[in-house]
Structure formats: C-alpha cells, structure tokens
Design an enzyme around this catalytic site. Structure first.
Site, PDB file in Angstrom:
ATOM      1  N   ARG A   1     -16.355  10.364  25.984  1.00 27.03           N
ATOM      2  CA  ARG A   1     -17.447  10.213  27.075  1.00 27.03           C
ATOM      3  C   ARG A   1     -17.687   8.921  27.406  1.00 27.03           C
ATOM      4  O   ARG A   1     -17.556   8.102  26.641  1.00 27.03           O
ATOM      5  CB  ARG A   1     -18.587  11.268  26.912  1.00 27.03           C
ATOM      6  N   GLY A   2     -18.688   8.825  28.462  1.00 24.67           N
ATOM      7  CA  GLY A   2     -18.971   7.398  28.962  1.00 24.67           C
ATOM      8  C   GLY A   2     -18.004   6.991  29.928  1.00 24.67           C
ATOM      9  O   GLY A   2     -16.813   7.151  29.608  1.00 24.67           O
TER      10      GLY A   2
ATOM     11  N   ARG B   1     -13.430  15.110  35.256  1.00 24.48           N
ATOM     12  CA  ARG B   1     -14.788  15.005  35.185  1.00 24.48           C
ATOM     13  C   ARG B   1     -15.013  14.308  36.542  1.00 24.48           C
ATOM     14  O   ARG B   1     -14.187  13.192  36.670  1.00 24.48           O
ATOM     15  CB  ARG B   1     -15.490  14.212  34.252  1.00 24.48           C
TER      16      ARG B   1
ATOM     17  N   GLN C   1     -26.838  12.935  23.193  1.00 28.15           N
ATOM     18  CA  GLN C   1     -26.075  11.381  23.130  1.00 28.15           C
ATOM     19  C   GLN C   1     -27.219  10.395  22.582  1.00 28.15           C
ATOM     20  O   GLN C   1     -26.617   9.236  21.790  1.00 28.15           O
ATOM     21  CB  GLN C   1     -25.571  10.668  24.367  1.00 28.15           C
TER      22      GLN C   1
ATOM     23  N   ASP D   1     -22.447   5.769  35.759  1.00 34.28           N
ATOM     24  CA  ASP D   1     -21.136   6.407  36.032  1.00 34.28           C
ATOM     25  C   ASP D   1     -20.722   6.064  37.187  1.00 34.28           C
ATOM     26  O   ASP D   1     -19.382   6.013  37.543  1.00 34.28           O
ATOM     27  CB  ASP D   1     -21.397   7.783  35.815  1.00 34.28           C
TER      28      ASP D   1
ATOM     29  N   ASN E   1     -26.256   8.013  36.687  1.00 37.35           N
ATOM     30  CA  ASN E   1     -26.187   8.004  35.233  1.00 37.35           C
ATOM     31  C   ASN E   1     -26.723   9.422  34.824  1.00 37.35           C
ATOM     32  O   ASN E   1     -26.960  10.311  35.666  1.00 37.35           O
ATOM     33  CB  ASN E   1     -27.058   6.740  34.906  1.00 37.35           C
TER      34      ASN E   1
HETATM   35  O1  MRU Z   1     -21.851  12.733  30.000  1.00 38.41           O
HETATM   36  P1  MRU Z   1     -21.623  11.563  29.530  1.00 38.41           P
HETATM   37  O2  MRU Z   1     -21.984  11.267  27.869  1.00 38.41           O
HETATM   38  O3  MRU Z   1     -20.209  10.992  29.676  1.00 38.41           O
HETATM   39  O4  MRU Z   1     -22.592  10.394  30.181  1.00 38.41           O
HETATM   40  C1  MRU Z   1     -22.524   8.979  29.750  1.00 38.41           C
HETATM   41  C2  MRU Z   1     -23.483   8.310  30.655  1.00 38.41           C
HETATM   42  O5  MRU Z   1     -24.352   8.923  31.288  1.00 38.41           O
HETATM   43  C3  MRU Z   1     -23.485   6.951  30.206  1.00 38.41           C
HETATM   44  O6  MRU Z   1     -24.802   6.204  30.409  1.00 38.41           O
HETATM   45  C4  MRU Z   1     -22.529   6.229  31.296  1.00 38.41           C
HETATM   46  O7  MRU Z   1     -21.350   6.721  31.347  1.00 38.41           O
HETATM   47  C5  MRU Z   1     -22.286   4.688  31.169  1.00 38.41           C
HETATM   48  S1  MRU Z   1     -21.360   4.478  29.691  1.00 38.41           S
HETATM   49  C6  MRU Z   1     -21.285   2.925  29.330  1.00 38.41           C
END
Ligand code: MRU
Length: 355
Positions: free
Chosen positions: A51-52, A94, A206, A247, A257
């Site tokens: 994820r991220g 996603r 997270q 994101d 985000n």
């Molecule tokens: O649902 P996730 O864990 O994928 O969400 C991740 C985030 O919101 C992060 O802050 C974003 O992707 C930036 S990662 C460098």
C-alpha cells in the site's frame, strides 16, 4: 550499519518473480509474499499486502512484467493485445492513487513501442527504473523538505521543530526512503527534529503498525496518538509542522491522502501550524482541475466494525468507510516534489512546476 530503508525494501524482484513484504501482518511478522502472475499482484494491491501510492505504482509495473511473460509465452504474435485485460485488471485494483495509472501508462507506452523478440528484459528494466527513480526522488524531496524546516527554525529563532505525520508515507509506502518519512529521516539526520508524533491512523493503523515500526528500525523515536488527539496536541504548541504524503494531487494543488489528513490540515490551519505535502510528480494529476474529481476509495464496513477479527461495534450498527479525503490547496503550506517546492500552491504554480 545500514539503515532499515536500505536493507529492507518492501518490494523486490527476486528469482524471476515479485516479492512483497506483507504489510497486513507487520509489525508482528516480517514475511515476503512471492507473486508469479498478474492476478495475484492485483489482489495484493486490493488486499493491502502492499500500500502507499508510489509502492502501488511500482508493484503494478512489475505486475505488467509478469503479465507480459505469460502472454508472450501464450502467443508471441498477439501478446500485445492479450495483455490489455491484464492492464485493466491492475487498474481496477485501487482507484485513488494516481501513481498506479501513471505506472501502467508508462508500461503501456513501452508495449506500444514493441519491436519484436522477448519483451520481458526491456519491460523488467523499465519497471526497475520506475522503482529506482522513485527512491532517488524521495532522497531529493527529503533534502528539499528538510531545507524548509531549517528555514522555519531560522525564521523563528529555534533550533529544532516537532512534527506530526499521518498514515505511513515511508519506505514501506514507496520504492524506499519514503516521502513524508523521507523528509523526517533527512531532517532528523541534520539534527533539526525535536520530536516525531504519528497519528495511529484508523482503521488500518498504518501509523501505529507501520510508521512507528519503520521509524524505530532507524532509531528515530516516535510518539503515537489517537487520530482525534491532533488538535489538542497543536493547541499545546507541541507541533511546528504536519508532514504527509499524498495519493493524488489535482491541478490546483488540492491533495488527496489517507482519511483524517483533512482533519489534521484544518486543525493545523487553526493553530498556525505549517502543513507540508511530500509527493513525487507521478502523484500529480494535471488532468483534474481540482480535488472534487479525485475518486475516493470506499472500503468494506467491516474494517470499521471489527478490530483484528473481533467485532467491537454494537450489533446492528452500520459503518461508512471512505479511506481518503481531500485537503483544499489553501490549507497546504508547501508541496515538495523532486522537481522543486511549491509554496502556497495554486493552479498557476502547479502548472509551472509540471511544464
Ligand atoms: O490506504 P493506504 O495505506 O494505501 O494509504 C496510503 C496513504 O494515504 C499515503 O499517505 C500515501 O499513499 C502516500 S505514500 C508515500
């Protein structure tokens, strides 16, 4: 000794397959999941093994390599058509992180320029380049972000700043080093960080599971707080900067985000706390005028109703689970990218950055 982000990438290509550090079970267990086909890669993105935003994009790029290997073996003549379904399958995993679509588009361009012969070596080289470029971008952003903190300290005549981060925008969420955590790493190395706070980041935690673990691997002390505690912390003047990843950033500087980022930005604005967004240009979507058009992923309500497999919510209660929100550009002090820093972002400054 090597730092965590150097010795332990969350994404690796090993023995002709993709391996992902399973982030669903961190920090309790540190296990890699081997993946041989594109469907498992799409499932791993959907199920949050990885994820991220940047990490999702890099993973998808390797997923295209696996798809090409299979389709070329099936039909060396028609593989460039057969692979279309695989690209769609990855794109459907996603919706919010634009890095996913950016990476697929880059791989797609390489497929369109196919000249014959086994396509795998060239596609693998491109996926590895996307991966490596992301790490380099993070290192550059780390220094730019740390420069902003140095300047802030100078302007206020203080030696160090305290920072708050939300979600995990670290080595685990990228090719390595991290965006928001990259800035925190660089600033910590320069001795200008007093204290790092991290929101626990419900419902996936997270912050509590990944950010805290990642920082502690590098001996950077961290204090966790419940998401709702951030305004109270700011009121006590304990935070100088909020530093987050993104994101997707729209053409006017609106920032999508992890859910709760907007709350943090509103609280920061109210308490005169600086708000820094750190993201590579692959996160910027100039096709969207503003954040209203950013697709926001909704996940299943069980993620709210249950904790670690146990139902904690009252029987009969329903749940609403949008997993991202959009922070308006006017609440953002600076967007830090590998191509430069945009202070007080707006459409004109974003267009200048991206031209
Ligand atoms: O649902 P996730 O864990 O994928 O969400 C991740 C985030 O919101 C992060 O802050 C974003 O992707 C930036 S990662 C460098």
């Amino acid at each position: 000794m090597k730092k965590f982000f150097e010795q332990s990438p969350a994404i690796r290509w090993k023995d002709d397959r993709l391996e992902l550090l399973d982030q669903r079970i961190l920090p309790a267990r540190h296990e890699f999941l081997p993946l041989d086909d594109v469907e498992s890669v799409a499932d791993a993105i959907k199920d949050m093994v990885v994820r991220g935003a940047p990490a999702i994009g890099i993973t998808a790029a390797y997923g295209v390599v696996l798809a090409a290997r299979k389709r070329y073996a099936e039909s060396p003549e028609n593989w460039t058509q057969l692979i279309n379904n695989d690209l769609e399958c990855l794109a459907a995993s996603r919706p919010t992180a634009v890095n996913l679509f950016w990476a697929i588009e880059n791989m797609r361009k390489a497929i369109d320029g196919y000249q014959g012969g086994d396509p795998v070596p060239a596609l693998l080289e491109l996926a590895m380049k996307i991966h490596e470029d992301d790490i380099q971008a993070n290192r550059t952003m780390g220094e730019y972000g740390a420069d902003l903190i140095v300047q802030h300290c100078r302007d206020r005549g203080i030696e160090r700043c305290s920072v708050l981060t939300h979600c995990n925008a670290g080595a685990l969420a990228t090719g390595g080093y991290g965006t928001a955590l990259g800035v925190i790493r660089s600033a910590y190395a320069r001795g200008i960080i007093d204290h790092v706070y991290a929101d626990e980041t419900r419902p996936w935690l997270q912050g509590a599971r990944l950010t805290a673990w990642e920082l502690l691997q590098d001996d950077i002390p961290v204090t966790l707080l419940a998401d709702g505690a951030c305004a109270h912390l700011m009121k006590q003047q304990k935070i100088d900067w909020v530093i987050v990843g993104s994101d997707r950033i729209a053409g006017n500087g609106d920032v999508a985000n992890k859910i709760g980022t907007y709350t943090t930005a509103v609280a920061a604005h109210h308490h005169d706390v600086q708000f820094m967004v750190v993201a590579p240009t692959s996160t910027i979507d100039m096709s969207l005028m503003d954040g209203d058009d950013i697709p926001i992923e909704s996940r299943q309500s069980d993620e709210i109703l249950y904790v670690s497999g146990y139902r904690v919510a009252a029987d009969g209660a329903e749940a609403w689970n949008p997993v991202f929100d959009v922070t308006p550009a006017k609440l953002v002090s600076a967007i830090v990218t590998e191509n430069g820093v945009v202070q007080a972002p707006d459409a004109e400054k974003m267009a200048n950055l991206m031209c």
